[in-house]
Scaffold this motif. Structure first.
Motif, short mmCIF file in Angstrom:
data_model
loop_
_atom_site.label_atom_id
_atom_site.label_comp_id
_atom_site.label_asym_id
_atom_site.label_seq_id
_atom_site.Cartn_x
_atom_site.Cartn_y
_atom_site.Cartn_z
N THR A 1 0.81 -1.21 0.00
CA THR A 1 0.00 0.00 0.00
C THR A 1 0.85 1.26 0.00
O THR A 1 0.60 2.20 -0.75
CB THR A 1 -0.94 0.01 1.22
N ALA A 2 1.85 1.33 0.85
CA ALA A 2 2.67 2.54 0.98
C ALA A 2 4.12 2.22 0.66
O ALA A 2 4.58 2.38 -0.47
CB ALA A 2 2.51 3.15 2.36
N SER A 3 4.89 1.74 1.64
CA SER A 3 6.25 1.27 1.36
C SER A 3 6.16 0.15 0.33
O SER A 3 5.29 -0.70 0.41
CB SER A 3 6.88 0.77 2.65
N TYR A 4 7.08 0.14 -0.66
CA TYR A 4 6.83 -0.73 -1.81
C TYR A 4 8.03 -1.51 -2.33
O TYR A 4 7.88 -2.35 -3.22
CB TYR A 4 6.26 0.10 -2.96
N THR A 5 9.24 -1.25 -1.81
CA THR A 5 10.41 -1.98 -2.31
C THR A 5 11.40 -2.16 -1.17
O THR A 5 11.34 -1.43 -0.17
CB THR A 5 11.05 -1.23 -3.50
N VAL A 6 12.29 -3.12 -1.30
CA VAL A 6 13.13 -3.50 -0.17
C VAL A 6 14.61 -3.46 -0.54
O VAL A 6 14.99 -3.82 -1.65
CB VAL A 6 12.74 -4.90 0.36
N SER A 7 15.41 -2.97 0.41
CA SER A 7 16.86 -2.98 0.31
C SER A 7 17.48 -2.71 1.67
O SER A 7 18.48 -3.31 2.03
CB SER A 7 17.37 -1.94 -0.69
N LEU A 8 16.87 -1.79 2.42
CA LEU A 8 17.50 -1.28 3.63
C LEU A 8 17.27 -2.15 4.87
O LEU A 8 17.90 -1.91 5.90
CB LEU A 8 17.00 0.15 3.91
N LEU A 9 16.37 -3.14 4.80
CA LEU A 9 16.15 -4.00 5.96
C LEU A 9 17.45 -4.71 6.33
O LEU A 9 18.05 -5.41 5.51
CB LEU A 9 15.06 -5.03 5.64
N HIS A 10 17.87 -4.53 7.58
CA HIS A 10 19.21 -4.93 7.95
C HIS A 10 19.36 -6.46 8.01
O HIS A 10 18.51 -7.16 8.58
CB HIS A 10 19.59 -4.34 9.31
N PRO A 11 20.45 -6.97 7.45
CA PRO A 11 20.65 -8.44 7.43
C PRO A 11 20.65 -9.07 8.81
O PRO A 11 20.19 -10.20 8.97
CB PRO A 11 22.02 -8.59 6.76
N ARG A 12 21.17 -8.36 9.82
CA ARG A 12 21.18 -8.95 11.16
C ARG A 12 19.75 -9.15 11.66
O ARG A 12 19.44 -10.17 12.30
CB ARG A 12 21.94 -8.05 12.14
N ILE A 13 18.88 -8.21 11.38
CA ILE A 13 17.50 -8.33 11.82
C ILE A 13 16.80 -9.47 11.08
O ILE A 13 16.07 -10.26 11.68
CB ILE A 13 16.77 -6.99 11.63
N ILE A 14 17.05 -9.57 9.78
CA ILE A 14 16.49 -10.69 9.00
C ILE A 14 16.95 -12.01 9.60
O ILE A 14 16.15 -12.95 9.76
CB ILE A 14 16.94 -10.57 7.54
N ARG A 15 18.23 -12.07 9.97
CA ARG A 15 18.80 -13.30 10.52
C ARG A 15 18.27 -13.57 11.93
O ARG A 15 17.84 -14.69 12.25
CB ARG A 15 20.32 -13.19 10.53
N ASP A 16 18.31 -12.56 12.79
CA ASP A 16 17.88 -12.76 14.18
C ASP A 16 16.41 -13.17 14.27
O ASP A 16 16.05 -14.04 15.08
CB ASP A 16 18.10 -11.48 14.99
N MET A 17 15.57 -12.56 13.45
CA MET A 17 14.13 -12.86 13.50
C MET A 17 13.78 -14.08 12.65
O MET A 17 12.62 -14.50 12.63
CB MET A 17 13.32 -11.65 13.05
N ARG A 18 14.79 -14.64 11.96
CA ARG A 18 14.61 -15.85 11.14
C ARG A 18 13.44 -15.67 10.18
O ARG A 18 12.56 -16.52 10.03
CB ARG A 18 14.41 -17.06 12.04
N LEU A 19 13.45 -14.52 9.49
CA LEU A 19 12.35 -14.20 8.60
C LEU A 19 12.28 -15.15 7.41
O LEU A 19 11.19 -15.40 6.88
CB LEU A 19 12.49 -12.75 8.12
N ALA A 20 13.42 -15.66 6.97
CA ALA A 20 13.39 -16.61 5.86
C ALA A 20 12.58 -17.85 6.21
O ALA A 20 11.91 -18.44 5.35
CB ALA A 20 14.81 -17.00 5.47
N ASP A 21 12.61 -18.25 7.49
CA ASP A 21 11.82 -19.41 7.92
C ASP A 21 10.33 -19.11 7.85
O ASP A 21 9.51 -20.04 7.82
CB ASP A 21 12.19 -19.80 9.36
N GLN A 22 9.99 -17.82 7.85
CA GLN A 22 8.59 -17.40 7.77
C GLN A 22 8.18 -17.08 6.34
O GLN A 22 7.10 -16.53 6.11
CB GLN A 22 8.38 -16.17 8.66
N GLY A 23 9.06 -17.36 5.38
CA GLY A 23 8.70 -17.17 3.98
C GLY A 23 9.25 -15.90 3.34
O GLY A 23 8.94 -15.61 2.18
N TYR A 24 10.08 -15.16 4.07
CA TYR A 24 10.66 -13.94 3.51
C TYR A 24 11.56 -14.28 2.33
O TYR A 24 12.52 -15.03 2.46
CB TYR A 24 11.46 -13.20 4.59
#
Length: 534
Positions: free
Chosen positions: A56-79
């Protein structure tokens, strides 16, 4: 008395979810209060017309920090992020075009169409920008030194200052240029071709209600290049399922850890007892009490609308009043019956999977800003279009597409007392006509459109003046001075009050860094260093 929380978070955007994650991991009892019926703040995916969904508003990704992606295990949630095959495509006058990205050699070949000198200069430019971006990357997950903290401030300042001191004198000059010069002055020092300068200068006006001639606009250019996708620095991409797939994954993660998320729960007031924040009241009248209140909303919204001025220091109130907001952003989503067919590059191609930028020169961008100041918006607006359905067919019916139109230089307040409620359709028509001039037939392919003027962005997402950055990214509103010098380390002017949104370091974009850093400051204040693991 009802439940009492270790932390009450105002706003369920991505930074609030990140902050909640790190606090819950340390054993805190956390409750998030979100005003909308969907969690995610401005990073949400919604159906805006039957069968058509989009970010709806934010629409593209680059700045999401790799440590946060890793710590929250977002890939396991389908990221999952699909990289753009080329980063940007610029339709130009006389049926020319410029493509940026897809590797150094490819970009140099594109630049050589306009200037061999610019093609030759590109490797050195990338190297200079990357050196400064690396310094920023190192600082993104650190708390700025907080003025007034005595020895602690001095130690933090020396530690962070070492990163700059280690640079060569030439690199330090690049840092100075990027933080103080206009985008035009900076780019003029590197390139001679108008299309090449436009390709890089666009980043300087994204979410920045200013001309590329405005001193300091070069930093906004830098702010948009320090991210990465799938380990590739500076890359941008489409997240499968839209930006809401990120925040939905975060929400599932924190709820599994015991975090409570309340939807349709708009906060009316921060409760202060003496000199300490002790909870909030909702518009429903419910009181939610906690040891800490953490605001994932912009400073203007927090301090001018959710707090009693009498609970804040008088000088702080005065400075928040002059805190500058208004990113000049107009956001649209459109449902399309067909892909746009560009006159300069007919047929389907990789350019449809890139950022399609209609802003062929720095002069064009400057005129757009000057028009906005005089008449509210430019009749030849700056437009970036992304078509995520080219790589994610879950967003639109077969044979159809959705497009994000991200448009710059639309005044937060219209001249002559006009309201955006009365002008939004007129501005939308100008945007559609701008695209149609480069892709004839585009206007006729629009099945439906979702319009978010600056006023709509404020009403829907709580972005004061429609500011997607929660405040201008200018030198006086950055790092230790974001939002106010002396409160740049995520701590508010009232004990127990913290900030974790984009109005703190390092600023706007879907980074997660403010949420991470705020949690770190909170846990340090809670004297549980041994339980902080990030």
């Amino acid at each position: 008395m009802g439940a009492y929380y270790d932390a009450v978070i105002i706003g369920g955007g991505h930074n609030g979810l990140v902050c909640a994650f790190y606090l819950a991991r340390a054993g805190y009892k956390v409750r998030i209060l979100e005003r909308r019926a969907i969690v995610g703040g401005a990073a949400v995916t919604e159906e805006f017309y039957p069968g058509f969904r989009n970010s709806t508003a934010s629409y593209t990704v680059s700045l999401l920090h790799p440590r946060i992606i890793r710590d929250m295990r977002l890939a396991d949630q389908g990221y999952r992020v699909i990289e753009r095959p080329v980063s940007n495509f610029l339709p130009l006058p006389d049926d020319q075009y410029l493509m940026l990205g897809g590797g150094l050699a490819r970009t140099q070949a594109e630049f050589a169409k306009f200037s061999q000198r610019d093609a030759d200069a590109l490797p050195a430019y990338y190297a200079a920008l990357e050196t400064v971006a690396d310094v920023l990357r190192d600082m993104v997950l650190t708390c700025p030194p907080n003025v007034g903290d005595g020895l602690t401030m001095m130690i933090d300042a020396l530690r962070q200052g070492r990163r700059f001191a280690a640079l060569s004198i030439e690199q330090q000059r690049d840092v100075l240029d990027l933080f103080t010069k206009s985008a035009r002055a900076f780019l003029d020092g590197w390139f001679e071709s108008d299309p090449v300068k436009a390709a890089f200068g666009f980043d300087a006006v994204v979410g920045n209600y200013a001309s590329p001639d405005t001193p300091g606009s070069a930093y906004v250019l830098l702010h948009h290049v320090y991210g990465e996708v799938n380990g590739k620095k500076g890359a941008w991409g489409h997240v499968v399922g839209g930006m809401g797939s990120i925040t939905q994954a975060m929400a599932r993660t924190v709820q599994a850890m015991g975090v409570e998320i309340s939807l349709d729960a708009p906060v009316a007031r921060v409760l202060v007892d003496g000199d300490r924040a002790v909870g909030v009241t909702l518009e429903s009248g419910e009181a939610v009490m906690g040891k800490r209140v953490i605001a994932n909303v912009g400073p203007k919204l927090l301090y001018e609308r959710l707090m009693d001025p009498g609970d804040l220091p008088a000088d702080f109130v005065r400075r928040i009043k002059s805190y500058r907001t208004g990113s000049g952003t107009f956001r649209m989503n459109v449902a399309l019956s067909a892909l746009p067919d560009f006159r300069c590059l007919p047929g389907e191609g990789v350019h449809h999977q890139s950022g399609i930028i209609i802003a062929p020169s720095l002069d064009y961008m400057d005129r757009a800003f000057m028009d906005a100041k005089r008449q509210g918006w430019s009749r030849a607006p700056i437009v970036e279009m992304l078509i995520p359905s080219t790589v994610d067919d879950s967003l639109a019916p077969a044979g159809c597409h959705v497009a994000s139109l991200f448009c710059q230089q639309f005044a937060p307040d219209l001249p002559g007392g006009r309201s955006w409620d009365d002008a939004r359709d007129e501005a939308t028509d100008a945007i559609i006509a701008t695209v149609d001039a480069h892709a004839p037939g585009f206007a006729g392919s629009v099945i439906a459109r979702q319009i978010l003027s600056p006023l709509d962005l404020e009403r829907t997402f709580g972005l004061v003046d429609g500011d997607i950055m929660h405040g201008a990214l200018t030198l006086d509103q950055m790092w230790a001075a974001r939002p106010v010098l002396g409160h740049g380390a995520y701590r508010g002017p009232v004990r127990g009050l913290y900030m974790c949104g984009a109005g703190t370091h390092p600023g706007g974009g879907v980074t997660g860094a403010p949420g991470h850093n705020a949690a770190r400051a909170i846990l340090r204040d809670g004297a549980i260093f041994g339980r902080w693991r990030g």
